[in-house]
Design a protein around this motif. Structure first.
Motif, short mmCIF file in Angstrom:
data_model
loop_
_atom_site.label_atom_id
_atom_site.label_comp_id
_atom_site.label_asym_id
_atom_site.label_seq_id
_atom_site.Cartn_x
_atom_site.Cartn_y
_atom_site.Cartn_z
N TYR A 36 0.28 2.87 11.17
CA TYR A 36 1.04 4.31 11.04
C TYR A 36 2.45 3.81 9.70
O TYR A 36 2.36 2.51 9.78
CB TYR A 36 1.83 4.91 11.61
N GLN A 93 -3.00 4.64 15.96
CA GLN A 93 -2.67 5.67 14.58
C GLN A 93 -1.18 5.96 14.82
O GLN A 93 0.05 6.07 15.41
CB GLN A 93 -3.66 6.42 15.15
N HIS A 256 -5.08 6.84 7.58
CA HIS A 256 -5.05 6.22 8.52
C HIS A 256 -5.75 6.11 9.49
O HIS A 256 -6.31 6.05 10.27
CB HIS A 256 -4.21 7.30 9.61
N TRP A 331 2.23 12.08 11.04
CA TRP A 331 2.58 11.17 9.89
C TRP A 331 3.42 11.54 9.15
O TRP A 331 3.98 10.70 8.26
CB TRP A 331 1.22 11.16 9.30
#
Length: 352
Positions: A36, A93, A256, A331
């Motif tokens: 991330y 993540q 990701h 995200w």
């Protein structure tokens, strides 16, 4: 001809593997394999630190990351949050992103890979049964409650996507959690049974039979059958009618990507998944409840149903992030920021 076919197959597999490996560059470059944005690369005094840990749930080894807040002092007591990752996801993540960012706000946090998944142990691989995922959340609470600096009277839980559905179920019985939050909640049982947006009603019995047959084969020592293990190209994803699945492909397989993350799960898991529902017994939640979803998320109907069934909590809030889809809440900086403001305020209010 057989030799030529073998060579072609080998070239195809090698090409696919090389193409896939390029998407793992973030994981390879980060010492903790975090993918991330803004992820920790080293522990610096006075800032948020990351602590890889292992523990056991029964006989299965679980890998997790504990994040401690800036200027952490183990002699003090801190509010603490357990973070459950999405279906197919791993701790590196979205779960890691939210765990790190909440630690920046003064919380101790923990994000673990589910048993049978990610870097955790358990065979066959990628079993995805609700009972296991719920026990993962209880197990994180067990472990972190013994961690230095944790105030067990100020323990909260955040579940993302499928982890959100399992969090609701875990919190129904686990009153160690004093505050409960979900982000882009996904009801795994509902979707595995009825299909996304109720698109697979016609095949329920057929799929249950396939799951039963798969379990029978496993019990006899045969192969383990999987679902969700088809190699998806960008072109195939672009034709998907659902935003969540289309954007999920790009998130998990491209921007990701992590080598421990996979969409596949054992076909026999459907026996448990299809007979389970995250939104049942919601009246058992009497803790403060915050449910967050994107206003454009095609998965929102699951959050809405569960929220409306939570009739026994005196403090509940549904917060929609304007313009966000399901995956974008994982995200996209402007949407993550909005979610974190709500989460920070919520947990500080009810874990005070």
């Amino acid at each position: 001809m057989k030799k030529l076919s073998f060579v072609i197959a080998l070239i195809t597999i090698t090409t696919m593997a090389n193409a896939q490996s390029q998407y793992y560059q973030k994981a390879k470059k980060n010492p903790y394999t975090l993918v991330y944005e803004g992820a920790i690369t080293e522990n610096i005094k006075g800032k948020v630190n990351i602590h890889p840990v292992t523990y056991k749930i029964k006989d299965i080894s679980i890998v997790a990351n504990v994040y401690t807040p800036p200027n952490f002092d183990a002699s003090k007591k801190y509010p603490t949050i357990v973070v459950a990752h999405p279906n197919g996801g791993v701790k590196e993540q979205a779960a890691g992103l939210y765990a790190q960012r909440l630690a920046e706000q003064g919380f101790i946090t923990i994000a673990a890979d589910a048993a049978y998944q990610g870097g955790s142990g358990g065979t066959p691989r990628n079993v995805d049964k609700p009972a296991n995922r719920i026990e993962d959340i209880h197990g994180m609470a067990d472990f972190i409650s013994q961690y230095k600096g944790v105030d067990t009277e100020r323990l909260g839980v955040l579940g993302i996507c499928g982890g959100g559905g399992y969090t609701l179920k875990a919190a129904q019985g686990d009153k160690r959690f004093k505050a409960v939050a979900t982000l882009s909640m996904f009801n795994s049982g509902l979707v595995r049974r009825n299909g996304f947006m109720n698109s697979q009603f016609a095949t329920i019995q057929e799929r249950l039979k396939q799951a039963s047959d798969a379990r029978e084969l496993e019990a006899a020592g045969g192969e383990v059958r999987y679902l969700g293990d088809t190699e998806i190209t960008d072109q195939m994803a672009d034709k998907t009618p659902f935003d969540m699945y289309r954007e999920g492909h790009y998130y998990y397989n491209r921007t990701h990507a992590h080598p421990n993350s996979t969409f596949k799960y054992t076909m026999s898991s459907l026996m448990d998944l299809m007979t389970w529902d995250a939104s049942t017994n919601m009246d058992l939640i009497n803790q403060p409840l915050l449910m967050i979803a994107g206003s454009k998320a095609d998965s929102y109907y699951m959050t809405d149903e569960a929220f409306n069934k939570a009739t026994n909590t005196k403090n509940k809030e549904l917060f929609l992030i304007n313009g966000a889809t399901h995956i974008e809440t994982y995200w996209k900086p402007e949407y993550v920021a909005q979610a974190l403001i709500k989460l920070d305020g919520f947990f500080k209010q009810y874990l005070n």
